[in-house]
Design an enzyme around this catalytic site. Structure first.
Site, PDB file in Angstrom:
ATOM      1  N   GLY A 203     -14.464 -66.772 -25.259  1.00 32.41           N
ATOM      2  CA  GLY A 203     -14.345 -65.344 -24.928  1.00 32.41           C
ATOM      3  C   GLY A 203     -14.023 -64.580 -26.301  1.00 32.41           C
ATOM      4  N   VAL A 207      -8.472 -61.956 -25.943  1.00 33.84           N
ATOM      5  CA  VAL A 207      -8.136 -62.932 -24.914  1.00 33.84           C
ATOM      6  C   VAL A 207      -7.649 -64.235 -25.577  1.00 33.84           C
ATOM      7  CG1 VAL A 207      -8.393 -63.782 -22.540  1.00 33.84           C
ATOM      8  CG2 VAL A 207      -9.107 -61.426 -23.191  1.00 33.84           C
ATOM      9  N   GLY A 208      -8.312 -64.510 -26.546  1.00 32.54           N
ATOM     10  CA  GLY A 208      -8.145 -66.091 -27.306  1.00 32.54           C
ATOM     11  C   GLY A 208      -6.483 -66.081 -27.702  1.00 32.54           C
ATOM     12  N   GLU A 225     -13.424 -70.528 -28.543  1.00 33.89           N
ATOM     13  CA  GLU A 225     -14.804 -70.156 -29.084  1.00 33.89           C
ATOM     14  C   GLU A 225     -14.855 -68.771 -28.954  1.00 33.89           C
ATOM     15  OE1 GLU A 225     -17.273 -72.476 -30.134  1.00 33.89           O
ATOM     16  OE2 GLU A 225     -16.180 -74.056 -29.649  1.00 33.89           O
ATOM     17  N   CYS A 259     -23.273 -64.673 -28.262  1.00 33.03           N
ATOM     18  CA  CYS A 259     -22.210 -64.596 -29.349  1.00 33.03           C
ATOM     19  C   CYS A 259     -22.742 -65.044 -30.776  1.00 33.03           C
ATOM     20  CB  CYS A 259     -21.148 -65.684 -28.869  1.00 33.03           C
ATOM     21  SG  CYS A 259     -21.890 -67.487 -28.737  1.00 33.03           S
TER      22      CYS A 259
HETATM   23  P1  NAD Z   1     -13.206 -61.919 -22.600  1.00 33.84           P
HETATM   24  O1  NAD Z   1     -12.215 -62.545 -23.430  1.00 33.84           O
HETATM   25  O2  NAD Z   1     -12.787 -60.399 -22.386  1.00 33.84           O
HETATM   26  O3  NAD Z   1     -12.835 -62.253 -21.038  1.00 33.84           O
HETATM   27  C1  NAD Z   1     -12.926 -63.662 -20.637  1.00 33.84           C
HETATM   28  C2  NAD Z   1     -12.078 -64.065 -19.527  1.00 33.84           C
HETATM   29  O4  NAD Z   1     -10.804 -64.222 -19.835  1.00 33.84           O
HETATM   30  C3  NAD Z   1     -12.302 -63.253 -18.449  1.00 33.84           C
HETATM   31  O5  NAD Z   1     -13.303 -63.488 -17.617  1.00 33.84           O
HETATM   32  C4  NAD Z   1     -11.010 -63.004 -17.859  1.00 33.84           C
HETATM   33  O6  NAD Z   1     -11.085 -63.890 -16.636  1.00 33.84           O
HETATM   34  C5  NAD Z   1     -10.109 -63.497 -18.735  1.00 33.84           C
HETATM   35  N1  NAD Z   1      -9.308 -62.510 -19.013  1.00 33.84           N
HETATM   36  C6  NAD Z   1      -9.651 -61.284 -19.560  1.00 33.84           C
HETATM   37  N2  NAD Z   1      -8.672 -60.253 -19.940  1.00 33.84           N
HETATM   38  C7  NAD Z   1      -7.271 -61.434 -19.667  1.00 33.84           C
HETATM   39  C8  NAD Z   1      -6.116 -61.111 -19.956  1.00 33.84           C
HETATM   40  N3  NAD Z   1      -5.394 -60.068 -20.229  1.00 33.84           N
HETATM   41  N4  NAD Z   1      -5.229 -62.081 -19.516  1.00 33.84           N
HETATM   42  C9  NAD Z   1      -5.745 -63.467 -19.128  1.00 33.84           C
HETATM   43  N5  NAD Z   1      -7.067 -63.861 -18.915  1.00 33.84           N
HETATM   44  C10 NAD Z   1      -8.005 -62.542 -19.275  1.00 33.84           C
HETATM   45  O7  NAD Z   1     -14.389 -62.236 -23.025  1.00 33.84           O
HETATM   46  P2  NAD Z   1     -15.870 -61.730 -22.466  1.00 33.84           P
HETATM   47  O8  NAD Z   1     -16.028 -60.417 -22.184  1.00 33.84           O
HETATM   48  O9  NAD Z   1     -16.127 -62.644 -21.199  1.00 33.84           O
HETATM   49  O10 NAD Z   1     -16.847 -62.551 -23.522  1.00 33.84           O
HETATM   50  C11 NAD Z   1     -17.285 -61.792 -24.822  1.00 33.84           C
HETATM   51  C12 NAD Z   1     -16.690 -62.287 -26.007  1.00 33.84           C
HETATM   52  O11 NAD Z   1     -16.635 -63.718 -25.803  1.00 33.84           O
HETATM   53  C13 NAD Z   1     -17.434 -61.763 -27.164  1.00 33.84           C
HETATM   54  O12 NAD Z   1     -16.308 -61.539 -28.164  1.00 33.84           O
HETATM   55  C14 NAD Z   1     -18.177 -62.936 -27.461  1.00 33.84           C
HETATM   56  O13 NAD Z   1     -18.533 -63.085 -28.823  1.00 33.84           O
HETATM   57  C15 NAD Z   1     -17.542 -64.223 -27.127  1.00 33.84           C
HETATM   58  N6  NAD Z   1     -18.203 -65.363 -26.926  1.00 33.84           N
HETATM   59  C16 NAD Z   1     -18.019 -66.353 -27.531  1.00 33.84           C
HETATM   60  C17 NAD Z   1     -18.929 -67.405 -27.417  1.00 33.84           C
HETATM   61  C18 NAD Z   1     -18.755 -68.666 -28.263  1.00 33.84           C
HETATM   62  O14 NAD Z   1     -19.435 -69.637 -27.964  1.00 33.84           O
HETATM   63  N7  NAD Z   1     -18.170 -68.644 -29.404  1.00 33.84           N
HETATM   64  C19 NAD Z   1     -19.736 -67.527 -26.378  1.00 33.84           C
HETATM   65  C20 NAD Z   1     -19.753 -66.626 -25.676  1.00 33.84           C
HETATM   66  C21 NAD Z   1     -19.097 -65.259 -25.834  1.00 33.84           C
END
Ligand code: NAD
Length: 514
Positions: A203, A207-208, A225, A259
């Site tokens: 993600g 959030v990471g 990731e 991504c």
């Molecule tokens: P996100 O980090 O916004 O959300 C991911 C999940 O985290 C959500 O489904 C939610 O359940 C949880 N979350 C969100 N906010 C939270 C909080 N405050 N506390 C706890 N949990 C929370 O990411 P996204 O919108 O799902 O994905 C988009 C991002 O992911 C982009 O930056 C993209 O580049 C990255 N991404 C990376 C890869 C990779 O393999 N490196 C693959 C796909 C997406």
């Protein structure tokens, strides 16, 4: 909605108990030792592959609901990626799980030094929505191969696919060892309060950080990731028609929500002009003159993201595209020029079908531009000039690199997939997935050999100068000639010896005949 999902969505004190119980239940299953058996791991991997084979229609339908994903993209970039990763792991797992013997030093020369592969235990996998089948389940393949139990949390932003995963995983995988939890932020927050043995998160960097903070409480190892801006450098040495097609495909599949999609292009003005001329033709050939009617383009996942991406169109001049239909969450594949480096489109991750071009004069300027920013997930280089390739390769850092194509590096099982710095930590795919979910446990097995014990006895008090010198010498690292060619030398020697032996035998037989 299943009864479990309902319970998970109600913010009641009972939910806390539910999550504790959930993780405890999976931990108990792990402690029974089932997942440690290689036979069990292989059976589960085969069952997971069966899920992908037998439920292809349901998966494609869910992906179409969530993202309007065309069937070809669903099969090639989600289902097939998952299946071939399983095949690759099944083909190699017997070799990977073998304990690794390592050379001894002089003090332990009579003993066994071995690295055993331990599963971590209970793994939490948090997936993202853009490849909503592949991203939560690809890490699961590696976790199973390494002998772990897993709790999977698909993204709430792709609810149809999350439901398919929640419905199907318990039908195919052992329901005690592998669980799916659906939900959003509050469910993730509750899950992250629990103690896991490994957390694998895909993600955003934002959030990471939240995931990493939660993991710190128990010092849980994590793979993150993440995303970021993946640059693309192109010069005029390339076959521009071929290069343009490769760039546009990587950018506009999944309507840019990838991504590792090239985020922006760095090139000279004249390369930009050539690229745009060809890109206009190619996009028309692929998506027609009304791209919003093309069956081969996805939609943006949510209104919020569609609005965010639409704003980027004001950061430059659309040389191609620029149409927006927010009601349909559609943004036309767009190429932007005259883009200031400090504009929003160049400072935020785009994650949509907008490709800004920034003009630079040389590869050196491209290096400077990239190194002044966060380390990207992927860096794409389009040039046939190998010295330029090497220059860019050696002077930049990114999670991965792909030269003269986009995305395709992901299909090579032997190439670990992951970021560096802001784009993530850790990697997976193929062997890297197995390694990620494996703890390499060092083990020295000593014996009661008298000579070894005599050498070892020098460590015991009373201490003396001579004991210190003796042991220091025994424990020193000595240079030894590499023995890796020894089998070939022996085979060669045996070959020559057998020729001589055959000659001698022939001679002896000949003498006898005389
Ligand atoms: P996100 O980090 O916004 O959300 C991911 C999940 O985290 C959500 O489904 C939610 O359940 C949880 N979350 C969100 N906010 C939270 C909080 N405050 N506390 C706890 N949990 C929370 O990411 P996204 O919108 O799902 O994905 C988009 C991002 O992911 C982009 O930056 C993209 O580049 C990255 N991404 C990376 C890869 C990779 O393999 N490196 C693959 C796909 C997406």
């Amino acid at each position: 909605m299943s009864a479990t999902d309902k319970r998970l969505q109600e913010d009641t004190p009972e939910k806390m108990t539910y999550y504790e119980q959930l993780v405890q239940g999976v931990r108990n299953a792990f402690l029974q030792g089932k997942t440690r058996e290689i036979k069990f791991r292989k059976e589960q991997l085969k069952a997971l592959k069966q899920l992908y084979e037998q439920e292809e229609a349901a998966i494609c339908a869910a992906l179409a609901t969530d993202l309007n994903k065309p069937k070809q993209e669903s099969i090639l970039l989600e289902i097939n990626v998952l299946k071939s990763d399983i095949d690759y792991i099944l083909n190699n797992i017997d070799d990977w799980v073998k304990p690794e013997k390592v050379p001894a030093n002089l003090v332990t020369i009579f003993d066994k030094s071995v690295i055993f592969h331990d599963p971590y235990g209970v793994v939490l996998v948090l997936g993202a929505w853009n490849y909503p089948m592949m991203l939560p389940l690809m890490p699961v393949t590696g976790a199973i191969a390494a002998g772990n139990c897993v709790i999977i949390k698909p993204s709430e932003m792709s609810p149809a696919t999350a439901k398919v995963i929640a419905d199907l995983v318990p039908k195919y995988l052992d329901p005690e060892c592998f669980k799916v939890v659906c939900g959003g932020i509050s469910e993730t927050t509750e899950l992250l309060k629990q103690k896991f043995d490994y957390i694998f998160y895909t993600g955003s960097p934002h959030v990471g950080r939240i995931v990493r903070d939660a993991a710190n409480k128990y010092l849980t190892p994590t793979t993150l990731e993440l995303g970021g801006k993946s640059p693309l450098y192109i010069d005029d040495s390339v076959d521009m028609d071929m290069a343009a097609r490769r760039i546009l495909w990587g950018k506009f599949i999944n309507l840019g929500q990838t991504c590792i999609a090239p985020d922006y292009v760095l090139c000279t003005r004249s390369v930009q002009d050539k690229l745009i001329d060809i890109a206009k033709e190619v996009l028309k050939e692929w998506y027609g003159s009304q791209p919003n009617k093309s069956p081969d383009l996805c939609r943006i996942v949510s209104d919020k993201h569609a609005n965010r991406i639409a704003e980027y169109l004001n950061c430059g001049t659309p040389a191609i595209g620029g149409q927006v239909n927010l009601e349909d969450r559609f943004i036309e594949p767009t190429v932007l020029v005259d883009v200031p480096a400090d504009s929003k489109v160049m400072t935020e991750e785009i994650f949509g079908p907008v490709l800004p071009i920034v003009n630079i004069q040389s590869a050196f300027e491209a290096i400077k531009f990239i190194n002044e920013r966060e380390k990207p997930l992927t860096f794409y280089v389009f040039t046939t000039n190998t010295s330029v390739q090497n220059l860019l390769l050696q002077n930049t850092t990114s999670g991965s690199m792909c030269v003269n194509d986009t995305m395709v590096h992901m299909s090579v099982h032997g190439l670990p997939f992951g970021g560096v710095g802001q784009s993530g930590m850790g990697a997976y795919h193929g062997k890297a997935s197995y390694d990620t979910f494996t703890h390499r446990k060092s083990c020295l097995v000593r014996n009661y050999n008298k000579i070894a014990d005599y050498i070892g006895s020098y460590r015991y008090p009373p201490y003396s100068e001579s004991k210190t010198t003796f042991l220091s010498n025994m424990l020193r690292e000595y240079w030894m000639p590499s023995l890796k060619f020894l089998p070939y030398v022996i085979t060669f020697g045996l070959g020559i010896a057998s020729v001589f032996a055959a000659k001698e035998i022939a001679k002896a037989v000949g003498q006898d005949d005389d």
